[in-house]
Design a protein around this motif. Structure first.
Motif, PDB file in Angstrom:
ATOM      1  N   UNK A 199     -38.823   6.593 -57.159  1.00  0.00           N
ATOM      2  CA  UNK A 199     -39.799   5.689 -57.774  1.00  0.00           C
ATOM      3  C   UNK A 199     -39.824   5.861 -59.295  1.00  0.00           C
ATOM      4  N   UNK A 200     -39.627   7.080 -59.750  1.00  0.00           N
ATOM      5  CA  UNK A 200     -39.564   7.327 -61.188  1.00  0.00           C
ATOM      6  C   UNK A 200     -38.333   6.633 -61.778  1.00  0.00           C
ATOM      7  N   UNK A 201     -37.215   6.722 -61.068  1.00  0.00           N
ATOM      8  CA  UNK A 201     -35.997   6.060 -61.543  1.00  0.00           C
ATOM      9  C   UNK A 201     -36.153   4.543 -61.537  1.00  0.00           C
ATOM     10  N   UNK A 202     -36.803   4.013 -60.511  1.00  0.00           N
ATOM     11  CA  UNK A 202     -37.036   2.563 -60.432  1.00  0.00           C
ATOM     12  C   UNK A 202     -37.863   2.083 -61.617  1.00  0.00           C
ATOM     13  N   UNK A 203     -38.939   2.804 -61.926  1.00  0.00           N
ATOM     14  CA  UNK A 203     -39.788   2.429 -63.053  1.00  0.00           C
ATOM     15  C   UNK A 203     -39.029   2.525 -64.365  1.00  0.00           C
ATOM     16  N   UNK A 204     -38.225   3.587 -64.497  1.00  0.00           N
ATOM     17  CA  UNK A 204     -37.449   3.747 -65.718  1.00  0.00           C
ATOM     18  C   UNK A 204     -36.464   2.617 -65.914  1.00  0.00           C
ATOM     19  N   UNK A 205     -35.871   2.162 -64.814  1.00  0.00           N
ATOM     20  CA  UNK A 205     -34.916   1.056 -64.901  1.00  0.00           C
ATOM     21  C   UNK A 205     -35.557  -0.251 -65.318  1.00  0.00           C
ATOM     22  N   UNK A 206     -36.852  -0.370 -65.069  1.00  0.00           N
ATOM     23  CA  UNK A 206     -37.572  -1.583 -65.450  1.00  0.00           C
ATOM     24  C   UNK A 206     -38.336  -1.410 -66.755  1.00  0.00           C
ATOM     25  N   UNK A 207     -38.267  -0.217 -67.324  1.00  0.00           N
ATOM     26  CA  UNK A 207     -38.990   0.036 -68.563  1.00  0.00           C
ATOM     27  C   UNK A 207     -40.484   0.188 -68.374  1.00  0.00           C
ATOM     28  N   UNK A 208     -40.919   0.512 -67.137  1.00  0.00           N
ATOM     29  CA  UNK A 208     -42.344   0.654 -66.850  1.00  0.00           C
ATOM     30  C   UNK A 208     -42.797   2.085 -67.118  1.00  0.00           C
ATOM     31  N   UNK A 209     -43.896   2.235 -67.831  1.00  0.00           N
ATOM     32  CA  UNK A 209     -44.421   3.553 -68.156  1.00  0.00           C
ATOM     33  C   UNK A 209     -45.201   4.120 -66.968  1.00  0.00           C
ATOM     34  N   UNK A 210     -45.029   5.412 -66.729  1.00  0.00           N
ATOM     35  CA  UNK A 210     -45.685   6.087 -65.613  1.00  0.00           C
ATOM     36  C   UNK A 210     -46.739   7.062 -66.118  1.00  0.00           C
ATOM     37  N   UNK A 211     -47.642   7.456 -65.219  1.00  0.00           N
ATOM     38  CA  UNK A 211     -48.687   8.400 -65.592  1.00  0.00           C
ATOM     39  C   UNK A 211     -48.097   9.786 -65.859  1.00  0.00           C
ATOM     40  N   UNK A 212     -46.951  10.088 -65.228  1.00  0.00           N
ATOM     41  CA  UNK A 212     -46.230  11.341 -65.428  1.00  0.00           C
ATOM     42  C   UNK A 212     -44.812  11.166 -64.915  1.00  0.00           C
ATOM     43  N   UNK A 213     -43.907  12.025 -65.363  1.00  0.00           N
ATOM     44  CA  UNK A 213     -42.532  12.024 -64.878  1.00  0.00           C
ATOM     45  C   UNK A 213     -42.305  13.104 -63.816  1.00  0.00           C
ATOM     46  N   UNK A 214     -43.354  13.826 -63.451  1.00  0.00           N
ATOM     47  CA  UNK A 214     -43.262  14.953 -62.527  1.00  0.00           C
ATOM     48  C   UNK A 214     -43.793  14.545 -61.148  1.00  0.00           C
ATOM     49  N   UNK A 215     -42.943  14.525 -60.114  1.00  0.00           N
ATOM     50  CA  UNK A 215     -43.423  14.134 -58.778  1.00  0.00           C
ATOM     51  C   UNK A 215     -44.617  14.944 -58.301  1.00  0.00           C
ATOM     52  N   UNK A 216     -44.517  16.283 -58.340  1.00  0.00           N
ATOM     53  CA  UNK A 216     -45.647  17.098 -57.906  1.00  0.00           C
ATOM     54  C   UNK A 216     -46.826  16.969 -58.860  1.00  0.00           C
ATOM     55  N   UNK A 217     -46.530  16.736 -60.141  1.00  0.00           N
ATOM     56  CA  UNK A 217     -47.595  16.553 -61.117  1.00  0.00           C
ATOM     57  C   UNK A 217     -48.340  15.255 -60.957  1.00  0.00           C
ATOM     58  N   UNK A 218     -47.785  14.323 -60.168  1.00  0.00           N
ATOM     59  CA  UNK A 218     -48.470  13.049 -59.935  1.00  0.00           C
ATOM     60  C   UNK A 218     -49.549  13.165 -58.872  1.00  0.00           C
ATOM     61  N   UNK A 219     -49.552  14.260 -58.099  1.00  0.00           N
ATOM     62  CA  UNK A 219     -50.518  14.413 -57.015  1.00  0.00           C
ATOM     63  C   UNK A 219     -51.963  14.405 -57.508  1.00  0.00           C
ATOM     64  N   UNK A 220     -52.322  15.147 -58.559  1.00  0.00           N
ATOM     65  CA  UNK A 220     -53.716  15.104 -59.010  1.00  0.00           C
ATOM     66  C   UNK A 220     -54.159  13.706 -59.444  1.00  0.00           C
ATOM     67  N   UNK A 221     -53.265  12.966 -60.100  1.00  0.00           N
ATOM     68  CA  UNK A 221     -53.611  11.607 -60.525  1.00  0.00           C
ATOM     69  C   UNK A 221     -53.794  10.689 -59.316  1.00  0.00           C
ATOM     70  N   UNK A 222     -52.894  10.801 -58.329  1.00  0.00           N
ATOM     71  CA  UNK A 222     -52.997   9.956 -57.141  1.00  0.00           C
ATOM     72  C   UNK A 222     -54.246  10.285 -56.336  1.00  0.00           C
ATOM     73  N   UNK A 223     -54.467  11.577 -56.096  1.00  0.00           N
ATOM     74  CA  UNK A 223     -55.653  11.970 -55.341  1.00  0.00           C
ATOM     75  C   UNK A 223     -56.927  11.573 -56.083  1.00  0.00           C
ATOM     76  N   UNK A 224     -56.930  11.783 -57.385  1.00  0.00           N
ATOM     77  CA  UNK A 224     -58.110  11.459 -58.172  1.00  0.00           C
ATOM     78  C   UNK A 224     -58.420   9.982 -58.192  1.00  0.00           C
ATOM     79  N   UNK A 225     -57.369   9.155 -58.343  1.00  0.00           N
ATOM     80  CA  UNK A 225     -57.578   7.703 -58.354  1.00  0.00           C
ATOM     81  C   UNK A 225     -58.162   7.224 -57.038  1.00  0.00           C
ATOM     82  N   UNK A 226     -57.668   7.769 -55.933  1.00  0.00           N
ATOM     83  CA  UNK A 226     -58.170   7.346 -54.623  1.00  0.00           C
ATOM     84  C   UNK A 226     -59.611   7.791 -54.407  1.00  0.00           C
ATOM     85  N   UNK A 227     -59.949   9.003 -54.843  1.00  0.00           N
ATOM     86  CA  UNK A 227     -61.320   9.473 -54.701  1.00  0.00           C
ATOM     87  C   UNK A 227     -62.279   8.633 -55.523  1.00  0.00           C
ATOM     88  N   UNK A 228     -61.863   8.248 -56.718  1.00  0.00           N
ATOM     89  CA  UNK A 228     -62.730   7.399 -57.549  1.00  0.00           C
ATOM     90  C   UNK A 228     -62.882   6.005 -56.936  1.00  0.00           C
TER      91      UNK A 228
END
Length: 354
Positions: free
Chosen positions: A170-199
């Motif tokens: 998914x990171x590679x897909x976004x990079x190929x489209x020039x889309x900015x991500x919340x992080x480039x780290x798969x495991x580092x994306x867990x807090x953002x994903x969990x947090x967004x869902x809780x909010x």
């Protein structure tokens, strides 16, 4: 007609083990067409590369598809599968299968267990951990609440959300489209994903105000939280699955649900409070676990251990405390509590037979 929820806890010898599910289906204890959700623990690592979750989904879906006379894809579209990897310490691999049927019994006083489900659309990689993620879960939570027949958020005791995190693909897909991500780290994306869902849950239930939630708040402004959300992120999903549990005066059956807040990882009193709130003998327990550098004035090594991930420390500790109270190590304990109760605390929900 009134809703009746069935709760069936099944032991698992491996992430691919469906023996108890098959036995329950063959005996008639579980009607395959009434199955609407499965929540379980597998002995994976709980990280971005935990493939035990996808394996368990595939195996359970295949068995249900055979029993229902449907294609696997039809089962996966109709049944919510939520798996949490990591059975550290005394935690026992298991699955809790939920059924939902209409029933002719008259509702009992005090309400009975109700369950509502909803799924979000697929998330683009650039949406994960951002406001689009929050809003999708908010809308799905509102639909799940309506599906459960619950009108008052005070009657909601547990909202389990499982959604996607960022994977290398998914990171590679976004990079190929020039889309900015919340992080480039798969495991580092867990807090953002969990947090967004809780909010998203917190917004749907009126626990936080919309004007306080934006991209900058996610995984940062931890004073914004839900007391009943329990969120997990995995690479096996592309959308968010919302399972909302509460008590409804219109529901029937032998189960109720209650909840409490674990003040820390060794808060046995909160376990007892959740059981008391449910009002019966505990059948299934669902909790979150958070690591801490200090615990009641004592130093811990959870956050400084280079050998064992802090989430694994936390799950083992919380699982041991809960099992010491319930006497059953088949407990759903998931790591990471971003926006799930106040910092350092964690939610716990108990389904009891009354």
């Amino acid at each position: 007609m009134p809703m009746k929820i069935g709760v069936h806890k099944l032991a698992m010898a491996s992430p691919a083990d469906t023996a108890e599910l098959r036995a329950q289906l063959e005996s008639g204890a579980i009607d395959p067409r009434s199955v609407v959700a499965v929540i379980g623990k597998t002995e994976g690592n709980g990280g971005a590369n935990d493939f035990t979750r996808a394996l368990a989904t595939m195996c359970f879906a295949q068995v249900l598809a055979e029993a229902r006379g449907e294609a696997v894809a039809e089962v996966e579209a109709a049944v919510a599968f939520v798996w949490s990897g990591g059975t550290e310490g005394v935690l026992s691999p298991h699955a809790t299968v939920f059924t939902r049927q209409e029933d002719q019994d008259e509702p009992a006083g005090g309400g009975r267990l109700a369950l509502g489900l909803a799924m979000s659309p697929d998330l683009a990689p650039e949406d994960i951990g951002r406001m689009a993620h929050v809003e999708m879960v908010r809308a799905a939570t509102e639909r799940a609440m309506a599906d459960a027949g619950i009108c008052d958020p005070a009657d909601v005791h547990y909202v389990q959300v499982k959604g996607p995190l960022l994977t290398p693909a998914r990171i590679a897909d976004a990079g190929g489209r020039g889309a900015a991500l919340v992080t480039q780290d798969p495991n580092g994306s867990k807090p953002y994903a969990r947090g967004a869902m809780a909010l998203g849950v917190a917004l749907a239930l009126g626990e936080v105000k919309a004007e306080n939630v934006d991209d900058g708040a996610i995984a940062r402004r931890l004073e914004l939280y839900s007391s009943v959300a329990s969120t997990s992120a995995g690479g096996e999903l592309t959308k968010c699955e919302v399972l909302l549990f509460g008590n409804s005066a219109a529901a029937v059956g032998e189960f109720r649900i209650g909840h409490a807040v674990l003040a820390d990882a060794i808060d046995a009193s909160a376990v007892k409070a959740a059981i008391s709130d449910a009002g019966g003998a505990p059948v299934a327990v669902f909790a979150k676990a958070e690591a801490a550098a200090t615990l009641r004035g004592r130093r811990t090594t959870m956050l400084s251990d280079a050998d064992i991930h802090y989430e694994r420390h936390a799950r083992a500790a919380v699982g041991g405390v809960i099992a010491s109270v319930t006497g059953d190590p088949a407990i759903f304990v998931s790591g990471g509590t971003e926006h799930q109760c106040t910092p350092g605390a964690a939610p716990i929900a108990v389904i009891a037979r009354v």
